[in-house]
Scaffold this motif. Structure first.
Motif, PDB file in Angstrom:
ATOM      1  N   LYS A 263       9.231  -5.898   8.163  1.00 13.52           N
ATOM      2  CA  LYS A 263       8.246  -4.702   8.251  1.00 13.52           C
ATOM      3  C   LYS A 263       6.977  -5.159   8.104  1.00 13.52           C
ATOM      4  CE  LYS A 263      11.556  -0.937   7.591  1.00 13.52           C
ATOM      5  NZ  LYS A 263      11.573   0.429   7.101  1.00 13.52           N
ATOM      6  N   PRO A 264       6.106  -4.395   8.903  1.00 19.66           N
ATOM      7  CA  PRO A 264       4.477  -4.729   8.739  1.00 19.66           C
ATOM      8  C   PRO A 264       4.243  -4.010   7.423  1.00 19.66           C
ATOM      9  CG  PRO A 264       4.982  -3.838  10.817  1.00 19.66           C
ATOM     10  CD  PRO A 264       6.460  -3.603   9.992  1.00 19.66           C
ATOM     11  N   VAL A 265       3.497  -4.796   6.641  1.00 20.83           N
ATOM     12  CA  VAL A 265       3.111  -4.014   5.443  1.00 20.83           C
ATOM     13  C   VAL A 265       1.360  -4.545   4.892  1.00 20.83           C
ATOM     14  CG1 VAL A 265       5.320  -3.550   4.483  1.00 20.83           C
ATOM     15  CG2 VAL A 265       4.113  -5.805   3.950  1.00 20.83           C
ATOM     16  N   ILE A 266       0.935  -3.818   4.185  1.00 14.74           N
ATOM     17  CA  ILE A 266      -0.368  -4.216   3.503  1.00 14.74           C
ATOM     18  C   ILE A 266       0.022  -4.299   2.169  1.00 14.74           C
ATOM     19  CG2 ILE A 266      -2.711  -3.323   2.840  1.00 14.74           C
ATOM     20  CD1 ILE A 266      -2.485  -3.624   5.563  1.00 14.74           C
TER      21      ILE A 266
ATOM     22  N   ARG B 146      -1.021  -5.510  -1.773  1.00 16.44           N
ATOM     23  CA  ARG B 146      -2.253  -5.153  -2.708  1.00 16.44           C
ATOM     24  C   ARG B 146      -2.594  -6.549  -3.655  1.00 16.44           C
ATOM     25  NH1 ARG B 146      -4.458  -0.478  -3.190  1.00 16.44           N
ATOM     26  NH2 ARG B 146      -4.913  -0.654  -5.434  1.00 16.44           N
TER      27      ARG B 146
ATOM     28  N   VAL C  91       4.134  -9.472   7.390  1.00 17.74           N
ATOM     29  CA  VAL C  91       5.437  -8.549   7.837  1.00 17.74           C
ATOM     30  C   VAL C  91       6.726  -9.450   6.806  1.00 17.74           C
ATOM     31  CG1 VAL C  91       7.134  -8.678   9.606  1.00 17.74           C
ATOM     32  CG2 VAL C  91       4.630  -8.922  10.372  1.00 17.74           C
TER      33      VAL C  91
ATOM     34  N   ALA D 215       0.890  -1.218   0.021  1.00 20.16           N
ATOM     35  CA  ALA D 215      -0.001  -0.055   0.030  1.00 20.16           C
ATOM     36  C   ALA D 215       0.934   1.260   0.040  1.00 20.16           C
ATOM     37  CB  ALA D 215      -0.777  -0.095   1.225  1.00 20.16           C
ATOM     38  N   ASP D 216       1.968   0.996   0.900  1.00 21.47           N
ATOM     39  CA  ASP D 216       2.814   2.331   0.765  1.00 21.47           C
ATOM     40  C   ASP D 216       3.440   2.574  -0.628  1.00 21.47           C
ATOM     41  OD1 ASP D 216       2.301   2.870   3.344  1.00 21.47           O
ATOM     42  OD2 ASP D 216       4.204   1.748   4.270  1.00 21.47           O
TER      43      ASP D 216
ATOM     44  N   ARG E 145      -7.003   8.449  -2.024  1.00 22.59           N
ATOM     45  CA  ARG E 145      -6.617   8.935  -0.850  1.00 22.59           C
ATOM     46  C   ARG E 145      -5.327   9.891  -0.692  1.00 22.59           C
ATOM     47  NH1 ARG E 145      -8.389   3.822   2.955  1.00 22.59           N
ATOM     48  NH2 ARG E 145     -10.274   4.614   3.713  1.00 22.59           N
TER      49      ARG E 145
ATOM     50  N   THR F 212      -6.755  -6.916   0.148  1.00 17.08           N
ATOM     51  CA  THR F 212      -5.449  -6.662   0.633  1.00 17.08           C
ATOM     52  C   THR F 212      -5.220  -7.750   1.790  1.00 17.08           C
ATOM     53  OG1 THR F 212      -6.076  -5.156   2.415  1.00 17.08           O
ATOM     54  CG2 THR F 212      -5.699  -4.256   0.236  1.00 17.08           C
ATOM     55  N   ARG F 213      -3.741  -7.888   1.938  1.00 23.41           N
ATOM     56  CA  ARG F 213      -3.564  -8.813   3.071  1.00 23.41           C
ATOM     57  C   ARG F 213      -2.360  -8.065   3.832  1.00 23.41           C
ATOM     58  NH1 ARG F 213      -1.540 -13.205  -0.216  1.00 23.41           N
ATOM     59  NH2 ARG F 213       0.452 -12.411  -0.073  1.00 23.41           N
ATOM     60  N   TYR F 214      -2.277  -8.418   5.181  1.00 16.54           N
ATOM     61  CA  TYR F 214      -1.467  -8.114   6.212  1.00 16.54           C
ATOM     62  C   TYR F 214      -0.139  -9.093   6.259  1.00 16.54           C
ATOM     63  CZ  TYR F 214       0.958  -6.758  10.556  1.00 16.54           C
ATOM     64  OH  TYR F 214       1.781  -6.453  11.352  1.00 16.54           O
TER      65      TYR F 214
END
Lengths: 330, 330
Positions: free
Chosen positions: A223-226, A228, A219, A137-138, A194, A215-217
């Protein structure tokens, strides 16, 4: 003396029919002509904000929802998010030599949009999957931010983010000044909007509702990421709009604005059987300063909702008649 | 004179070790003992709100997310939403004579919770489908509002909505006074929470994230409604929490509070690799005033997250040591 008196009377008469000087100075909607559309907005806002009035609405219930494409910014000759996706295909092409011979990517790279569109919905989903998924997502936020800061519309030469409607910006500001919380409820991608809606419209990410992919969570490298995923999650269009409003906002709006049949259900949901309420339709009537289209258009078709407007007392904004300015800084 | 002087000095000395009078008057967290937990909260809030500080966070990014069950209100001997569902089964039973002989409903009606639980997840989903779906969103909101206004906890005799934590209410207020936007991010049902979170916590519906069932937009007898369907849409627990945050808020929080391993991923997502950030864990250590449980508990199991707290610098609130008051008005 008599002449002076007559002159000042004449000045008074000349000024009066437009609007008194003090009202102009305080006018919250200066880019709107003084027509019925503007008046109906002001009358509604005054009704719901006047304490003691039978139509008074407490601040926390002053929810206003706005479609984006064609309502807050332009959408011709096709949705700007599609321009983004096509630009992404071109930018990503060096890593995908196979796209040279594979539709719909071949069509994009050759500028043959008819070939792309010939594949219908399936082709569009393939393009979305290739350009909108597979990253965090970032990362996607950064890609959108870079694009929106630089990409320009081929016809106007303006940045896409400058093809927003000055009168609608004023309306958003006017509503917020009167205690409304303003939301976007768009068929466009929530993650595509957004990154720039706060700077552009004063609408923060948490007040943006849109279509989404799953989306899925995870690590990743500690690093924790979302992440896509290439799978549609929710389509925030037509009957999806009231569902998206219910899911994200949890309250029925008292004001909703749209420009096409994709907004029809949102306008129904906001107004029918619920009073006070207000529905606004931006009708694209200005082929010179913007575009003119409605019933037969492929993008932004406005047909059923236009028929309903008369019966249901929805306010139709005629861009050509009702707006002094279209884009900021004109 | 000398005696007066000594007396006033003594008064000064007596007052000083706890806290100066002015500080007490301005204490934003009066139900918190002056222990490390409270201090770490205040230090963090001052760090991120001090302009010019390297840890300064702009107002729009001050997002704080709170779990609900066990973090903002109690959750024993089982989630209060289950109490709601069981009450609903009893209220609806006259229209469902078949429930007298059919599990899990039979167990509910006979007060045999073991029989209900024997059916596992499938039974719970059946109860949720029967009690949470099949009506419109407005109807469900009314049902929840009626229940939350009257239902009492069997052990404390308090209304469930009065079993909220006074220190956490103060924390929410303190954060909002410092420009934070406060959200609930709970495994509980979003539609179960929204009808009462604004009055109870000052958190409006649009700032509540939770688990949901699917819904559909319909025009029924000429009225537009959202219909609740007996199908799970999203589970806002564990790795679902960062996904729910991303979907509803679209920004990473800088502060998150939880009490169980169901919150572990939300605390990770908020803090790991992102600074300044703050994670808070409510540790249920007070078997007298509330409940005491953690690693082995069926409800609110706190195990992995408790291990992580030490390594990662998360603030663990020891209810017994750190809180002067548990519930409001005690």
């Amino acid at each position: 003396m008599r002449i002076n008196h007559l002159l000042s009377l004449a000045a008074f008469v000349v000024i009066l029919p437009t609007s008194p000087v003090t009202a102009v100075a305080n006018d919250p909607l200066p880019s709107w002509n003084d027509t019925a559309a503007k008046q109906s907005i002001v009358v509604f806002v005054e009704r719901v904000t006047e304490e003691g009035s039978s139509d008074f609405v407490p601040v926390e219930e002053r929810i206003a929802t706005f479609d984006n494409d064609g309502t807050l910014w332009s959408e011709q000759p096709y949705y700007f998010q599609l321009a983004f996706a096509l630009d992404r295909v071109k930018a990503m092409a060096p890593d995908h030599p196979e796209w040279k011979t594979k539709q719909p990517f071949k069509g994009v790279l050759e500028g043959d949009l008819d070939a792309v569109m010939a594949g219908g919905k399936k082709s569009l989903i393939e393009i979305v999957a290739a350009t909108h998924a597979g990253m965090t997502a970032d990362e996607f936020e950064q890609i959108v931010t870079d694009w929106i800061s630089t990409a320009k519309h081929p016809k106007t030469g303006r940045l896409y983010k400058e093809m927003i409607y000055q009168p609608m910006l004023e309306l958003l500001t006017y509503l917020r000044a009167n205690g409304f919380k303003t939301f976007i409820v768009s068929g466009g991608g929530i993650a595509f909007m957004r990154p720039w809606t706060e700077a552009t419209y004063g609408i923060p990410p948490e007040q943006v509702v849109g279509s989404s992919i799953k989306t899925r969570y995870e690590v990743r490298d500690g690093k924790p990421v979302i992440v896509r995923l290439p799978e549609v999650d929710f389509v925030d269009d037509k009957e999806g709009k009231p569902v998206g409003i219910h899911s994200h906002i949890g309250r029925r709006p008292i004001l909703a604005a749209g420009n096409s049949d994709g907004d029809w259900q949102m306008l129904q949901y906001t107004t029918i059987g619920h009073s006070p309420s207000f529905a606004l339709i931006v009708h694209h009537t200005d082929g010179e300063r913007e575009w003119a289209y409605d019933r037969q258009s492929h993008i932004g078709q406005l047909d059923k909702a236009l028929d309903d407007a008369k019966q249901k007392g929805w306010t139709v904004v005629d861009m050509k008649q009702d707006w002094k300015t279209i884009y900021p800084g004109e």
